[in-house]
Structures are given as structure tokens and as C-alpha cells.
Design a protein around this motif. Structure first.
Motif, PDB file in Angstrom:
ATOM      1  N   GLN A 188     -11.201  -1.083   0.630  1.00 34.40           N
ATOM      2  CA  GLN A 188      -9.863  -1.027   0.966  1.00 34.40           C
ATOM      3  C   GLN A 188      -9.283  -0.215   2.004  1.00 34.40           C
ATOM      4  O   GLN A 188      -9.752   0.862   2.129  1.00 34.40           O
ATOM      5  CB  GLN A 188      -8.888  -0.833  -0.386  1.00 34.40           C
ATOM      6  N   LYS A 213      -9.987   3.788   1.227  1.00 32.01           N
ATOM      7  CA  LYS A 213      -9.372   4.547   0.120  1.00 32.01           C
ATOM      8  C   LYS A 213     -10.403   4.466  -1.096  1.00 32.01           C
ATOM      9  O   LYS A 213     -10.994   5.292  -1.612  1.00 32.01           O
ATOM     10  CB  LYS A 213      -8.134   3.934  -0.412  1.00 32.01           C
ATOM     11  N   PHE A 245      -6.836   1.289   4.745  1.00 28.38           N
ATOM     12  CA  PHE A 245      -4.977   1.447   4.597  1.00 28.38           C
ATOM     13  C   PHE A 245      -4.872   2.213   6.134  1.00 28.38           C
ATOM     14  O   PHE A 245      -5.921   2.687   6.541  1.00 28.38           O
ATOM     15  CB  PHE A 245      -4.601   2.740   3.602  1.00 28.38           C
ATOM     16  N   ASN A 262      -9.889  -5.815   3.410  1.00 26.45           N
ATOM     17  CA  ASN A 262     -11.039  -5.250   2.215  1.00 26.45           C
ATOM     18  C   ASN A 262     -12.491  -5.516   3.153  1.00 26.45           C
ATOM     19  O   ASN A 262     -12.741  -6.938   3.288  1.00 26.45           O
ATOM     20  CB  ASN A 262     -10.770  -5.831   1.232  1.00 26.45           C
ATOM     21  N   GLY A 284       0.825  -1.267  -0.067  1.00 21.71           N
ATOM     22  CA  GLY A 284       0.023   0.050   0.020  1.00 21.71           C
ATOM     23  C   GLY A 284       0.868   1.249   0.044  1.00 21.71           C
ATOM     24  O   GLY A 284       0.508   2.243   0.537  1.00 21.71           O
ATOM     25  N   ASN A 331      -2.414  -1.934   2.792  1.00 24.58           N
ATOM     26  CA  ASN A 331      -3.778  -2.190   2.754  1.00 24.58           C
ATOM     27  C   ASN A 331      -4.310  -3.586   3.370  1.00 24.58           C
ATOM     28  O   ASN A 331      -4.254  -4.636   2.796  1.00 24.58           O
ATOM     29  CB  ASN A 331      -4.088  -2.345   1.223  1.00 24.58           C
ATOM     30  N   GLY A 383      -6.406  -5.735  -0.687  1.00 27.03           N
ATOM     31  CA  GLY A 383      -6.537  -6.087   0.853  1.00 27.03           C
ATOM     32  C   GLY A 383      -6.944  -7.664   0.886  1.00 27.03           C
ATOM     33  O   GLY A 383      -6.860  -8.257   1.948  1.00 27.03           O
TER      34      GLY A 383
END
Length: 395
Positions: free
Chosen positions: A100, A96, A102, A54, A46, A51, A376
Motif C-alpha cells: 500500500q 505502509k 501513501f 498497491n 487514507g 492510499n 489502494g
């Protein structure tokens, strides 16, 4: 010789998750990592912000010769379980796109979190420690000689990763070990990797390196809509990385250059409203100017819209929505984010990750034939598989 309950080969995402899970249950757990630090892939992921999962993870986001294998582990350790740990350690994060997650700051915080959890549970982590020999003495009885000494373990967990990014120390050790224990290994290849072009195909785009725009990439019945990035060697960007896992040399690969639009309607509308505008000027409203110009230098006539007949507009629209890409290959493991293929899941328990051939032997993470999409999903598989294994090892 040191007696332990669990010896884990590999201090990556899956190995550390397995270690902290097993040790919390009171098992004497040791992790051996041949690199000089743990979690190298976590640290680089990432763009240095990791990342880490998800929120939209489902089994459909994974490739495997056995698509049902990942279901059990993913169902029992969800993204929300990992998020709970992240929040407990007060690591700030953000979404993001497309679920995803981060870190707001640094991926170092995820590695620190995992190490803090391991420390709290009493895990011993040895870095710069290579495995020299493994002897299987009998059921649930392994003797592992390493550069840091010999261990006698009741459970041996292989979390050594795949072949992607060898500059960080990736090797085929896990696959070789699986074979020595009689396991089948599915053919491996680079996944989530840029595609290369050659000859005329490369020459036509090479000087557009750095140009990026949204496309939908289509191959073998799969489609991914996201950014494409032209590189000096070929194509990259999220849409290309995603589709690369489904593409092999010789497969048809086409791009929709106007995703979410009716290309024919777009062109006919401009023919009516701007009949004197040149084709490249019209296309530059929807595509980067340099790419629009190149389309009209090589693939489309660059003349006023009013000079296009209806059949010619339909042909132009068809090209825009099914733009052919003749890729020659991939950038390979050097830049691949993951390795496709690996230890055949038909010979592993989907609920425990234990070998069906050798009691006490487990395989988790990227070494297994389970590969996630970009975004992710591979970390979530690592957390889920590591947790399933750590919970299952007999106390």
C-alpha cells in the motif's frame, strides 16, 4: 451549445485520469462534476494521505460478476505507471504495509497532480455543474444539458462513482443513466464497510469499543489477516472491512483469534509451564487483556490451566481458532468505502470500457461492477479504467 470530443460526467479518480489521457491525444475534453470540488474521495482517503495504489495489484484482488473483465485495463496501466507520474511531480510517498502506497504529506497533492496534468493537456473542468438532460441524437452524438450550458459530444464517459459515502455527494445517477441506455445493472450493496451486531452479540462486546488486535477473518472461502477493531455498534478494522465485501446476512463468519499460531499448542504449552495460571491470564499474553477477560466471562471457563482436561483444551483451542461472529448487517453506504455491483461488465468492452449497446458511451470506475480490496486497489482500477478509456476514444 459547445461542441466537444469528450464529455466526462464525474471528476473523481477515474474521470480525471480519463480526461488527462484523452486530452493529451488532442481531444477537446470537458469534465462536469456536480460537487463543489473534484476528487473528494481522493482527498479523504487514507486518513488524508491517499492510499493511491498497491504494488501487488492483480486481477485476483477484485470482485465482479465477470472476473476476467478487469484484466486488460490493469495489464496496460500498472501501479508503476501511476508511480512514475507521482515521482515526476515530486510527491513523496511511502509503503505502509502489503504494497500500500501513501503520500508522505497530503492527498491534496494527488488531486493537484491530476489537475495540473489536466490543465497542461487543456481539459476544461466544471465544478458545481449538474447534468439536467441527456439526449442521444445518433451514433457518437450526445447532447448533454447541464447547469453550465449544453454540450454536444461525440463521446460520453460516465465516471459518476457509486453510492458509498452520500455525505460527499454520492448518488445513483450513473446506474440510472446506464438503465436509460438499456444497460443491465448488477444489484448494489455496501463494500469495505464495518459490520454491525445486535442483541446479545452486541451487548457482549459494546463496552470493549476501541480494543484492536490481529485476527484472520474467514467467510465464503476467503480469508483476510489484519487488525480487528471493536466498535460500539459492532466490528471494524482492515480485516473486517475486507471480509465485509464477501459477507451477506446469514453467511457464516468466523475469526481466528490467534492467527499464525497453533491455539492447541499454545494452550497445552501453558498448561505444562504455568499450571496455576488462570485461563484469562494466559490468553492475555496473546490478546488484549480486556478481550481475554471477556472471553473468559462469556465463552470460556476461567480456571487454572491444570484443571482443564485434554478434551477441554481442544474445545477451547477450537473456539479460539473458529470464533463465531453473528453479524446483523453493515453500517451501509454511510461509511462504506466502495459500492459492490454496478453496470454489468458483460455489456462493456474490457479493452476500451465502451458500451456494446451504444457507440460512444463509456463507463469507468466505481459505477462499473468491479470492486477492489482495501489497500489502494480501487484507485488502481480507477487509474487503469480511466486510462484505457481515454486511450480508446476515437480522435
Amino acid at each position: 451549445m459547445q461542441d466537444v470530443d469528450v464529455l466526462i460526467i464525474g471528476g473523481g479518480a477515474a474521470g480525471l485520469m480519463c480526461a488527462l489521457t484523452a486530452a493529451r491525444r488532442g481531444l477537446r475534453t470537458v469534465v462536469v462534476e456536480h460537487a463543489n470540488r473534484v476528487g473528494k474521495k481522493i482527498l479523504m482517503s487514507g486518513g488524508g494521505r491517499c492510499n493511491f495504489t498497491n504494488t501487488g495489484t492483480t486481477p485476483a484482488n477484485y470482485l465482479s460478476g465477470n472476473p476476467h473483465f478487469c484484466k486488460s485495463a490493469l495489464a496496460r496501466y500498472t501501479p508503476w505507471h501511476f508511480i512514475e507520474m507521482v515521482e515526476r511531480h515530486r510527491i513523496a510517498y511511502h509503503e505502509k504495509e502489503l504494497g500500500q502506497l501513501f503520500c508522505d504529506e497530503s492527498s491534496k497533492l494527488i488531486v493537484k497532480m491530476l489537475m495540473d496534468e489536466c490543465d497542461a493537456a487543456g481539459v476544461e473542468v466544471l465544478t458545481s455543474c449538474s447534468v439536467e438532460r441527456i439526449a442521444h441524437e445518433g451514433e457518437r452524438d450526445f447532447r448533454v444539458r447541464t447547469t453550465a450550458g449544453t454540450f454536444h459530444a461525440r463521446a460520453l464517459v460516465v465516471a459518476s462513482g457509486g453510492l458509498s459515502i452520500p455525505s460527499m455527494g454520492a448518488t445513483g445517477f450513473g446506474y440510472e443513466l446506464a438503465r436509460t441506455f438499456g444497460h443491465a445493472v448488477k444489484p448494489t450493496r455496501a463494500g469495505l464497510v464495518p459490520l454491525t451486531l445486535s442483541g446479545t452479540h452486541q451487548e457482549r462486546l459494546a463496552d470493549l469499543s476501541g480494543v484492536a488486535f490481529d485476527v484472520t477473518a474467514n467467510c465464503n472461502g476467503m480469508s483476510f489477516s489484519n487488525k480487528l477493531l471493536v466498535t460500539h455498534r459492532g466490528l471494524s478494522g482492515p480485516s473486517i472491512l475486507q471480509i465485509s465485501s464477501y459477507w451477506q446476512p446469514g453467511d457464516e463468519l468466523v475469526l481466528d483469534l490467534l492467527p499464525g499460531r497453533d491455539a492447541h499448542g499454545f494452550l497445552t504449552g501453558h498448561r505444562a509451564s504455568r499450571p496455576d495460571a488462570l485461563m484469562h491470564t494466559v490468553l492475555a499474553e496473546a490478546l488484549p487483556k480486556r478481550f481475554a477477560q471477556r472471553l473468559c466471562e462469556v465463552w470460556l471457563p476461567d480456571r487454572p490451566m491444570k484443571q482443564f482436561t485434554p478434551p477441554q483444551l481442544r474445545e477451547a483451542a477450537s473456539l479460539l481458532q473458529r470464533f463465531p461472529i453473528v453479524a446483523s448487517g453493515t453500517e451501509g453506504y454511510r461509511t462504506a468505502e466502495v459500492t459492490l455491483g454496478g453496470v454489468d461488465t458483460h455489456e462493456l468492452s474490457s479493452s476500451t470500457m465502451e458500451s456494446r449497446l451504444v457507440a460512444g458511451l463509456y463507463f469507468i470506475g466505481e459505477v462499473v461492477d468491479v470492486t477492489g480490496w482495501l489497500g489502494g486497489y480501487n484507485f488502481q482500477w480507477a487509474w487503469a479504467a480511466g486510462h484505457a478509456c481515454g486511450e480508446a476514444i476515437a480522435a
